[in-house]
Every structure is written in structure tokens, then in C-alpha cells.
Design a protein around this motif. Sequence first.
Motif, PDB file in Angstrom:
ATOM      1  N   ILE A 258       3.165  32.521   2.787  1.00  0.00           N
ATOM      2  CA  ILE A 258       4.248  31.537   2.758  1.00  0.00           C
ATOM      3  C   ILE A 258       3.737  30.190   3.279  1.00  0.00           C
ATOM      4  CG2 ILE A 258       6.468  30.916   3.781  1.00  0.00           C
ATOM      5  CD1 ILE A 258       7.050  33.997   3.837  1.00  0.00           C
ATOM      6  N   GLU A 259       2.995  30.221   4.386  1.00  0.00           N
ATOM      7  CA  GLU A 259       2.471  28.969   4.952  1.00  0.00           C
ATOM      8  C   GLU A 259       1.534  28.273   3.961  1.00  0.00           C
ATOM      9  OE1 GLU A 259      -0.163  27.299   8.710  1.00  0.00           O
ATOM     10  OE2 GLU A 259       0.746  29.290   8.835  1.00  0.00           O
ATOM     11  N   GLN A 260       0.675  29.044   3.312  1.00  0.00           N
ATOM     12  CA  GLN A 260      -0.235  28.469   2.318  1.00  0.00           C
ATOM     13  C   GLN A 260       0.552  27.794   1.200  1.00  0.00           C
ATOM     14  OE1 GLN A 260      -1.912  31.053  -0.736  1.00  0.00           O
ATOM     15  NE2 GLN A 260      -3.968  30.394  -0.156  1.00  0.00           N
ATOM     16  N   ARG A 261       1.592  28.445   0.743  1.00  0.00           N
ATOM     17  CA  ARG A 261       2.379  27.916  -0.372  1.00  0.00           C
ATOM     18  C   ARG A 261       3.117  26.639   0.029  1.00  0.00           C
ATOM     19  NH1 ARG A 261       3.708  30.838  -5.111  1.00  0.00           N
ATOM     20  NH2 ARG A 261       5.385  29.856  -6.331  1.00  0.00           N
ATOM     21  N   VAL A 262       3.692  26.628   1.224  1.00  0.00           N
ATOM     22  CA  VAL A 262       4.438  25.465   1.683  1.00  0.00           C
ATOM     23  C   VAL A 262       3.504  24.273   1.912  1.00  0.00           C
ATOM     24  CG1 VAL A 262       5.849  24.570   3.588  1.00  0.00           C
ATOM     25  CG2 VAL A 262       6.351  26.812   2.606  1.00  0.00           C
ATOM     26  N   ARG A 263       2.324  24.526   2.455  1.00  0.00           N
ATOM     27  CA  ARG A 263       1.342  23.442   2.613  1.00  0.00           C
ATOM     28  C   ARG A 263       0.996  22.844   1.254  1.00  0.00           C
ATOM     29  NH1 ARG A 263      -3.556  24.803   3.926  1.00  0.00           N
ATOM     30  NH2 ARG A 263      -3.331  27.040   4.234  1.00  0.00           N
ATOM     31  N   ALA A 264       0.792  23.705   0.270  1.00  0.00           N
ATOM     32  CA  ALA A 264       0.449  23.237  -1.079  1.00  0.00           C
ATOM     33  C   ALA A 264       1.599  22.453  -1.699  1.00  0.00           C
ATOM     34  CB  ALA A 264       0.067  24.421  -1.966  1.00  0.00           C
TER      35      ALA A 264
ATOM     36  N   ASP B 278       3.153  44.906  -2.426  1.00  0.00           N
ATOM     37  CA  ASP B 278       3.266  44.051  -3.609  1.00  0.00           C
ATOM     38  C   ASP B 278       4.485  43.137  -3.509  1.00  0.00           C
ATOM     39  OD1 ASP B 278       1.024  45.262  -4.748  1.00  0.00           O
ATOM     40  OD2 ASP B 278       2.218  46.863  -5.618  1.00  0.00           O
ATOM     41  N   PHE B 279       4.310  42.050  -2.754  1.00  0.00           N
ATOM     42  CA  PHE B 279       5.331  41.008  -2.690  1.00  0.00           C
ATOM     43  C   PHE B 279       4.920  39.871  -3.625  1.00  0.00           C
ATOM     44  CE2 PHE B 279       6.081  43.178   1.302  1.00  0.00           C
ATOM     45  CZ  PHE B 279       7.449  43.067   1.497  1.00  0.00           C
ATOM     46  N   MET B 280       5.867  39.343  -4.376  1.00  0.00           N
ATOM     47  CA  MET B 280       5.610  38.212  -5.261  1.00  0.00           C
ATOM     48  C   MET B 280       6.651  37.134  -5.028  1.00  0.00           C
ATOM     49  SD  MET B 280       4.461  39.829  -8.943  1.00  0.00           S
ATOM     50  CE  MET B 280       5.745  41.059  -9.046  1.00  0.00           C
TER      51      MET B 280
ATOM     52  N   GLU C 120      -2.362  27.342  -9.783  1.00  0.00           N
ATOM     53  CA  GLU C 120      -3.287  26.215  -9.927  1.00  0.00           C
ATOM     54  C   GLU C 120      -3.026  25.157  -8.848  1.00  0.00           C
ATOM     55  OE1 GLU C 120      -2.766  27.938 -14.103  1.00  0.00           O
ATOM     56  OE2 GLU C 120      -1.508  27.530 -12.364  1.00  0.00           O
ATOM     57  N   ILE C 121      -1.751  24.927  -8.532  1.00  0.00           N
ATOM     58  CA  ILE C 121      -1.384  23.929  -7.519  1.00  0.00           C
ATOM     59  C   ILE C 121      -1.937  24.337  -6.153  1.00  0.00           C
ATOM     60  CG2 ILE C 121       0.595  23.015  -6.232  1.00  0.00           C
ATOM     61  CD1 ILE C 121       2.131  22.997  -8.939  1.00  0.00           C
ATOM     62  N   ILE C 122      -1.768  25.600  -5.797  1.00  0.00           N
ATOM     63  CA  ILE C 122      -2.271  26.091  -4.497  1.00  0.00           C
ATOM     64  C   ILE C 122      -3.780  25.933  -4.415  1.00  0.00           C
ATOM     65  CG2 ILE C 122      -2.612  28.184  -3.102  1.00  0.00           C
ATOM     66  CD1 ILE C 122       0.215  29.051  -4.074  1.00  0.00           C
ATOM     67  N   GLU C 123      -4.472  26.331  -5.448  1.00  0.00           N
ATOM     68  CA  GLU C 123      -5.934  26.245  -5.422  1.00  0.00           C
ATOM     69  C   GLU C 123      -6.402  24.789  -5.389  1.00  0.00           C
ATOM     70  OE1 GLU C 123      -9.787  28.346  -7.582  1.00  0.00           O
ATOM     71  OE2 GLU C 123      -7.744  28.797  -8.256  1.00  0.00           O
ATOM     72  N   PHE C 124      -5.694  23.901  -6.101  1.00  0.00           N
ATOM     73  CA  PHE C 124      -6.091  22.489  -6.168  1.00  0.00           C
ATOM     74  C   PHE C 124      -5.991  21.825  -4.802  1.00  0.00           C
ATOM     75  CE2 PHE C 124      -5.352  17.967  -7.004  1.00  0.00           C
ATOM     76  CZ  PHE C 124      -6.380  17.677  -7.892  1.00  0.00           C
TER      77      PHE C 124
ATOM     78  N   GLY D 118      -7.833  24.689  -1.867  1.00  0.00           N
ATOM     79  CA  GLY D 118      -9.168  25.229  -2.114  1.00  0.00           C
ATOM     80  C   GLY D 118      -9.222  26.738  -1.960  1.00  0.00           C
ATOM     81  N   GLU D 119      -8.052  27.382  -1.932  1.00  0.00           N
ATOM     82  CA  GLU D 119      -7.961  28.832  -1.732  1.00  0.00           C
ATOM     83  C   GLU D 119      -7.226  29.495  -2.894  1.00  0.00           C
ATOM     84  OE1 GLU D 119      -7.123  28.013   3.043  1.00  0.00           O
ATOM     85  OE2 GLU D 119      -5.550  28.806   1.733  1.00  0.00           O
ATOM     86  N   LYS D 120      -7.513  30.761  -3.100  1.00  0.00           N
ATOM     87  CA  LYS D 120      -6.729  31.543  -4.051  1.00  0.00           C
ATOM     88  C   LYS D 120      -5.371  31.861  -3.422  1.00  0.00           C
ATOM     89  CE  LYS D 120      -9.812  32.133  -7.371  1.00  0.00           C
ATOM     90  NZ  LYS D 120      -9.585  31.573  -8.733  1.00  0.00           N
ATOM     91  N   PRO D 121      -4.320  31.939  -4.233  1.00  0.00           N
ATOM     92  CA  PRO D 121      -2.998  32.252  -3.663  1.00  0.00           C
ATOM     93  C   PRO D 121      -2.983  33.614  -2.987  1.00  0.00           C
ATOM     94  CG  PRO D 121      -2.791  31.452  -5.927  1.00  0.00           C
ATOM     95  CD  PRO D 121      -4.254  31.685  -5.688  1.00  0.00           C
ATOM     96  N   ILE D 122      -2.407  33.654  -1.795  1.00  0.00           N
ATOM     97  CA  ILE D 122      -2.245  34.931  -1.090  1.00  0.00           C
ATOM     98  C   ILE D 122      -1.086  35.714  -1.701  1.00  0.00           C
ATOM     99  CG2 ILE D 122      -1.664  35.989   1.137  1.00  0.00           C
ATOM    100  CD1 ILE D 122      -3.004  33.512   2.462  1.00  0.00           C
ATOM    101  N   LEU D 123      -0.024  34.999  -2.062  1.00  0.00           N
ATOM    102  CA  LEU D 123       1.135  35.616  -2.710  1.00  0.00           C
ATOM    103  C   LEU D 123       1.146  35.241  -4.187  1.00  0.00           C
ATOM    104  CD1 LEU D 123       3.888  34.878  -0.020  1.00  0.00           C
ATOM    105  CD2 LEU D 123       2.806  37.078  -0.500  1.00  0.00           C
TER     106      LEU D 123
END
Length: 477
Positions: free
Chosen positions: A90-96, A156-158, A331-335, A338-343
Motif C-alpha cells: 500500500i505504501e509503495q502504491r501511494v508513493r507512486a 493473494d491480495f490484489m 508501469e506507473i509504480i515501476e516508473f 524503480g520497483e516491481k509492484p508488491i500488490l
Amino acid sequence: MTKSSLSSYDEMLEADGSTRPAYSGYCEWLKEQPPELLRRKSGEAEAFFRKTGITFNVYGNEDAEERLIPFDMVPRIINAAQWRRLSKGIEQRVRALNAFLHDLYHRQEIVRSGRLPERVLKGNKAFLPQMAGFTPPGGVYTHIVGIDLVRTGEDDFMVLEDNARTPSGVSYMLENRETMMAMFPELFTKVRVREVSDYPRRLARSLAACAPPAASGHKPVVAVLTPGTFNSAYYEHAFLADQMGAELVEGSDLKVENGRVAMRTTRGWQAIDVLYRRVDDDYLDPLSFKPESVLGVSGIMDVYRAGGITIANAPGTGIADDKAIYSFMPEIIEFYTGEKPILANVPTWRCSESDSLAYVLDNLADLVVKEVHGSGGYGMLIGPTSSQREIAMFAEKLRANPDNYIAQPTLSLSTVPIFTKAGLAPRHVDLRPFVLVSPQGIDITPGGLTRVALKKGSLVVNSSQGGGTKDSWVLDD
């Protein structure tokens, strides 16, 4: 209770009917409770919600009637290890999301790189040209975020969708916990559950940390802007203002004075530093958006851009709620990180693309189709539960305006039991964790709002479509 015959993942019971570890303490307590006591407590919970006024307005019918949100007293339980993994994702996604919004309103590097096609922005009604080149105080666009999660297996959370504009439901999360603690205090001595009741204090602190330069030298003044008593989430607006110790204001209570937005008080006009707005962009400022709006305040956007007020969430964040944008989130998260999405995202077909549209039209009976800007369970098709006539009618809508839709597979959502007159019965659920963002960091409330489809076999959990809510427990280590 026996194992559900549904093929969905049962969060309480193993395939052999034994209890999963996260629910062991709760199930031990449950076995000791007389059935008549549980039935009485279920009725008490409904009476409490009715007395407290925990209702919402249903739009789309003649009366837009007010309804009680159904509450189910069987909690949804997540163990500490699962929550740690979810929190990181969740933190990774919100930062992105926050970095993405800053980029969209500045250089649009993600478009220049070819990772996001320009067509998803061009003509998008959620994109606000008025925000171009402007950075909100503290660089925060998404002060409060709700990330909707679904589960299909043990780990398996999405992510089903992002709510970065004005996510709602946190008051129900808080009231659900208060109700459970009032009804079953002994249960919380048996099972160690992480606290959520301090959310309003954390929200107030997070909002104050986002105060603009004009607030230097004094404690930031925070207010909550509501469209008024007829809004579907008015209960929540009033609840949060009260719990934070902030003023609840409507557009008629505000004016621009000496380069600040001020609110009417019994002591005269007082400048506001942070406005937690629950009014849509279009109605925020009649000088910048809809001239006929009486819900916002004329000139607030000029004050905002001059650094005289913080608006939470920032105008223009609705572009991140767009379901076509959602399909590019990996793609947005990785851009930006620089990480692959955790979720992971739910697999999504963009009907704006001819190949995807052809596939969707050929497989409508098996898919869920949603409007790009839709919410609340409205304007969607659930293929497996729709008639041939409904599918044919929806196909015409798709052909007429394919850019307005995305499609996803019909997921086998996990189930959690609800309490019924006949005993416990499995029902499908989702989860909306709430996230606070400030220059001090990202703060994720442990748990969130669990929405439950109360009808047997239904996959639609929205309260506007007959769903209810549950208390969400995150276990302590």
C-alpha cells in the motif's frame, strides 16, 4: 458452521472445516456464546446504529431515501504478517500515486517516456489544467487515500481500485469497532487487536503537517468542507470534524478575505489554513469551475495557488481514480519507484483498444465491465449474473462509447462468515485501508473498512447496492 460450498477462499475455515490460525481465538470465544445471546446482540447493534444516525443517502431513485448501513458482527481478521506485507504494498502504491500526480501536472515525463499514452489524459474530465505547474504545500496531492483490495487466496491480495479524490467510509470503520467493543468487551481481552480509534487524532496531525506557508507562526486551523446535510456521506463529514475538533463548514460559511479563505465564527471571521474538502472539484470554486456552484467558495483556487491555504485532497487528484489510469498502475509504480509492484492489479482490458474491445464483446457473459469514472457499483455489468438482454444492451453501450469502459475477469472473492438467523454463512468481502500522507511520511491505519455482500452469491459489496460492513481486525504479534 460447515465449510462453504463456494469455490471462493474462506478466510475463517480451512478446506477440511478446521479453523484458520488467525480466527482461532475468536472461534474459541464464539463456541462459548449462547445462540440467543448472539441474536440479541445483533439486534442491539442495529438499534445502536439507528440511534447514532449512521446512515447514508441512496441516489438514483425518486426519494433518494436514507438507509441504515447494515453491520455484521463477525469480524474480518488479518494476521500481523499478512498486514506487514499489505502495508508495504500500500505504501509503495501511494508513493507512486503522489509522484505520478506531481509529474502529470508538471513535465509529464511518464508520457514523454512512452510508458503512459497521451490519449488517456487528452480530454480526460478529471485532469485539471488549473493545477498545471503548481505544487501543493509540502508536495502532497493525496492527503487521504483509500486503496480497495480483494483477496482470492491465502496471500493473494490484489488492488481493485484506487480512491485518491475523496475516499469515504472511515467513520464506519471507527463506529464498527466502537460497536464491537461495547457489545463484546471480553472478546478484546482474549484477542489482541490493533487499535483504530486514534484515526481522527492522526488525521488532524497529518493535515496540520500539510499547512501552507501562510500558517507559519501559529497552530494550523483545520476545517472540513461539506456539501451539506443532503450529501450521502454527511454523517461522516460531521463525525470527522467533531472527532478532530475541527469546524464543519459549508460554502456559505466561507469567503476570501485579505488573500486568505476565512470562515464565519461567533467571534467573527477566522482564516483557515487547511481545508479538508468533501466537495468535488467542479463545485469547489465557481470562478475556476462551475459558475453556478454554491457549494464552494469564489476565489479559493487563487488563494490556493498563492500559498494561502492547503486543500486536501488537492484538486485534480481524481485523475488517479480513473479506471483506465488504474490499468497502467504497474508501469506507473515501476516508473516512479524503480520497483516491481508488491500488490498486483486485477487483470484489465481497456475497451478503448480495438483488440481488447473485441475480446470483451465476445466474452461479456464472463466479465465485469465498469465505467472509467464510475463508482458506488453504478453503471457496471456483472456478466455471470446478467440476463442475455442486459448483456446485449450493454454491448451496444460499449460499441457506442468504448473509451468509457474497462473490463475485468469475474474474480472469486474471498468470503468471511456473516451472522444469519440460521447461523454463520459465508459472504464475499473486500477491504478499504485508509492511508494518511504528509511531509512527515505515510501512515496506514491497521485494517480499514471491510464491505460485505449480504446477499448469497453476490459479488457487489457497495452499501448503495445492498452491501454491509464489518469490523476489520489486524492482530498484534
